[in-house]
Design a protein around this motif. Structure first.
Motif, PDB file in Angstrom:
ATOM      1  N   GLY B  13      11.408   2.498  10.853  1.00  0.00           N
ATOM      2  CA  GLY B  13      10.429   3.577  10.955  1.00  0.00           C
ATOM      3  C   GLY B  13       9.019   3.026  11.045  1.00  0.00           C
ATOM      4  O   GLY B  13       8.818   1.834  11.272  1.00  0.00           O
ATOM      5  N   ARG B  14       8.059   3.908  10.837  1.00  0.00           N
ATOM      6  CA  ARG B  14       6.657   3.485  10.901  1.00  0.00           C
ATOM      7  C   ARG B  14       6.086   3.353   9.502  1.00  0.00           C
ATOM      8  O   ARG B  14       6.609   3.924   8.545  1.00  0.00           O
ATOM      9  CB  ARG B  14       5.837   4.501  11.712  1.00  0.00           C
ATOM     10  N   ALA B  15       5.028   2.584   9.407  1.00  0.00           N
ATOM     11  CA  ALA B  15       4.386   2.387   8.104  1.00  0.00           C
ATOM     12  C   ALA B  15       3.975   3.736   7.521  1.00  0.00           C
ATOM     13  O   ALA B  15       3.404   4.570   8.231  1.00  0.00           O
ATOM     14  CB  ALA B  15       3.159   1.495   8.266  1.00  0.00           C
ATOM     15  N   ASP B  16       4.289   3.953   6.249  1.00  0.00           N
ATOM     16  CA  ASP B  16       3.907   5.221   5.628  1.00  0.00           C
ATOM     17  C   ASP B  16       2.420   5.228   5.280  1.00  0.00           C
ATOM     18  O   ASP B  16       1.739   4.206   5.358  1.00  0.00           O
ATOM     19  CB  ASP B  16       4.767   5.479   4.377  1.00  0.00           C
ATOM     20  N   ALA B  18       0.870   5.393   2.527  1.00  0.00           N
ATOM     21  CA  ALA B  18       0.454   4.536   1.407  1.00  0.00           C
ATOM     22  C   ALA B  18       0.252   3.096   1.882  1.00  0.00           C
ATOM     23  O   ALA B  18      -0.701   2.424   1.470  1.00  0.00           O
ATOM     24  CB  ALA B  18       1.507   4.572   0.302  1.00  0.00           C
ATOM     25  N   PHE B  19       1.138   2.642   2.778  1.00  0.00           N
ATOM     26  CA  PHE B  19       1.011   1.267   3.278  1.00  0.00           C
ATOM     27  C   PHE B  19      -0.260   1.131   4.116  1.00  0.00           C
ATOM     28  O   PHE B  19      -1.032   0.182   3.968  1.00  0.00           O
ATOM     29  CB  PHE B  19       2.244   0.909   4.112  1.00  0.00           C
ATOM     30  N   VAL B  20      -0.493   2.116   4.982  1.00  0.00           N
ATOM     31  CA  VAL B  20      -1.696   2.083   5.826  1.00  0.00           C
ATOM     32  C   VAL B  20      -2.947   2.099   4.946  1.00  0.00           C
ATOM     33  O   VAL B  20      -3.885   1.322   5.142  1.00  0.00           O
ATOM     34  CB  VAL B  20      -1.707   3.296   6.793  1.00  0.00           C
TER      35      VAL B  20
END
Lengths: 157, 461
Positions: B13-16, B18-20
């Motif tokens: 998937g893509r970075a959530d 919180a990660f961004v």
């Protein structure tokens, strides 16, 4: 590269950093710790990066090292068989592929991430992983075989 | 791969969010910390004088030595793209031999030792790194480019001969990418570098109403070049100003081979009255965008504060409450972190300076977030546990010499156990950092001494 350009370039690599972290670390907190520490090191060393085109590989190599450090520490926190093994796939992930990728041995998995997900060449991945190109090609051959076989099995069921 | 099966790139998937946010927050914080450091540094005037002195030295040296060793570094990096300290010994020896040949300080005695069959490779490796570090510093990311910078100063101040030679070599080795820019050395009949700078300076003063005093703060970088579009040699003079720890281009002037200012260039930075206006507008727009980006980053940082606080609460709680040194010495230097209630991200605690393998069990329990129990009265001692673990591994034929044992405690569903790791502890000779490589691990019952597991670490198998 100016500091602003460097920041922008880092932001451009968020998805790649996420995938590399995800391939190696199960918990959100660990992934964020790894990326924080890697960014700190990259920031300190940014002036040494002269080839802008090499940023991605350079950054991911630093990040992979940080992930290894965290893995090592985690092994001491709890014996591996007592760490919850399966992580629920993120909502936008393909759950079958997610489980297949996570079932690969780690060395094959991180190589697969660099080649299949990040589109690196064998030479680039070898540089990031600090292993010979032959090793990368061998790993990717194995990873591809495992993924393909299991994917076909999963689709037959 | 993609043709044969579903797109693997979707596996995670893509970075959530919180990660961004974590990445953005970290960048904001790093930049903020550096701004604080820069403010404490000496003035730019002093730095500029120092740089000029370094440049003068580098130029003097460059006149008397050859550059074969830099070509060798390019050659080896082109064939195996790794940083110089990571090279194999034969490659380092080749570089060092060329350094000596080029007149750099490498003694015959050192070369003799490096070539001797009697000297072990590990010792040669150490000596080779010492010689390289003597000339280029202990930079783990040392590359051919940084070598040239060490010797010649900043690229903007390289001589025309150095630029032309360096880029020509990069092209020959396949390191130059697709750039069509080719640096040249002026020929007889061309104006001199000094004349080009003087004419460019006068043009800037006239077009932008810049005074002579203002011009004195700029440093001129000069190129004499052709490209695939402009095949008649021309001059480009960039005037740089110190900004945010680096040198930024303030004005650019393009001159014909004969030294006349030309407007025949698409780049906004080139001198024309119309371009000057456009450049100002463009700069203002970029500045606004950057401010906005930073503002959003800081807002995001504030938004995420509670999440980070909660997630790492245990760790940070320790920093504030159990470590007075951090509270006394670190936080006062970090007003943003302190005001926002955001604590240092990067293990600044003095207790944490060393890797946790060096800590006592009591310190591990006290300072880590893990649920490690302290040994109880009916447990065997940690020393006894190490002894038993050592015996179990030696009995299997493993060699534990030079490995460092570290002890951990666990409660496995009511069963008290010790985990003992035997690690190779390697100090990185480039930056002094310590690398820990776990080689063996043993788990044993803390009360009965029963060995539950004794094995070689998977990654070392």
């Amino acid at each position: 590269m100016t500091d602003q350009a460097f920041e922008r370039a880092i932001v451009d690599q968020i998805q790649a950093m996420y995938r590399v972290c995800y391939a190696q670390l199960r918990s959100h907190a660990d992934r964020e710790d790894a990326v924080q520490e890697a960014l700190k090191k990259a920031w300190e060393k940014r002036k040494s990066l002269k080839d802008d085109g090499a940023l991605k590989g350079w950054l991911l190599r630093i990040l992979i090292n940080e992930c290894h450090n965290i893995q090592r520490k985690n092994k001491r926190m709890a014996p591996s068989e007592y760490i919850p093994a399966g992580a629920l796939p993120p909502p936008d992930a393909d759950s079958t592929l997610h489980d297949l990728m996570l079932s690969l041995p780690e060395k094959l998995r991180i190589t697969a991430v660099l080649i299949f997900m990040e589109g690196m060449t064998i030479a680039q991945a070898a540089s990031v992983l600090r292993v010979p190109q032959g090793t990368v090609s061998s790993r990717i051959h194995k990873a591809r075989h495992i993924l393909k076989t299991q994917w076909e099995e999963a689709n037959r069921e | 791969m993609k043709n044969e099966m579903m797109d693997v790139s979707r596996a995670f998937g893509r970075a959530d969010d919180a990660f961004v946010a974590c990445v953005e927050k970290t960048l904001v914080q790093l930049k903020y910390q550096e701004e604080q450091k820069v403010k404490k540094k000496i003035g730019w005037g002093v730095i500029a004088i120092a740089l000029l002195l370094i440049l003068a030295m580098a130029t003097a040296i460059a006149l008397t030595i050859e550059w074969k060793h830099i070509e060798t570094a390019m050659d080896l990096i082109a064939k195996n793209d790794v940083f110089i300290y990571d090279w194999k010994l034969p490659a380092k020896l080749r570089l060092i031999a060329d350094m000596q040949e080029d007149g750099m300080a490498v003694s015959d005695e050192e070369i003799k030792r490096l070539e001797s069959d009697q000297v072990p490779d590990a010792e040669k490796e150490k000596l080779a790194d010492e010689i390289i570090a003597r000339h280029y510093g202990e930079d783990e990311y040392l590359y051919y480019y940084t070598m040239a910078e060490r010797e010649w100063g900043m690229p903007i101040e390289w001589t025309l001969e150095q630029r032309a030679w360096f880029h020509q070599m990069e092209r020959e080795k396949g390191l130059y990418g697709d750039f069509s820019w080719i640096d040249l050395v002026p020929e007889k009949g061309d104006i001199s570098r000094e004349t080009a700078v003087e004419r460019a300076k006068n043009a800037v003063m006239e077009a932008w109403n810049v005074t002579e005093t203002e011009m004195a703060q700029y440093k001129a970088g000069v190129s004499f070049f052709i490209t695939d579009v402009y095949d008649i040699p021309r001059w480009q003079v960039d005037f740089y100003i110190p900004r945010e720890g680096t040198w930024s281009t303030a004005y650019t002037v393009l001159l014909t081979r004969e030294g006349a200012v030309t407007e025949d260039w698409e780049d906004l930075g080139v001198l024309t009255p119309e371009n000057a206006r456009k450049k100002k507008e463009e700069d203002a727009k970029k500045a606004l965008e950057m401010d906005d980006w930073q503002r959003r980053g800081k807002e995001r940082l504030q938004e995420m504060e509670s999440v980070f606080f909660n997630r790492n609460g245990g760790k940070h709680y320790h920093f504030l409450n159990d470590c007075p040194l951090v509270e006394e010495k670190f936080l006062p230097l970090e007003p943003l972190a302190k005001d926002a209630g955001i604590f240092p991200l990067f293990t600044p605690c003095p207790v944490c300076v060393n890797d946790d393998i060096f800590w006592s069990i009591e310190d591990k329990v006290r300072y880590q977030c893990g649920n490690w129990p302290l040994p109880e009265e009916d447990w065997i001692s940690p020393d006894r546990a190490v002894e038993m673990a050592r015996k179990a591994l030696v009995d299997q034929g493993y060699d534990l010499s030079s490995l460092y044992p570290s002890v951990y405690t666990h409660d496995l569903e009511g069963r008290a156990v010790y985990s003992i790791f035997f690690d190779a502890v390697i100090t990185d000779m480039h930056d002094g950092s310590v690398m820990i490589d776990p080689i063996y691990s043993v788990m044993l019952d803390a009360k009965t001494e029963e060995i539950l597991r004794a094995e070689l670490n998977e990654s070392n198998g």
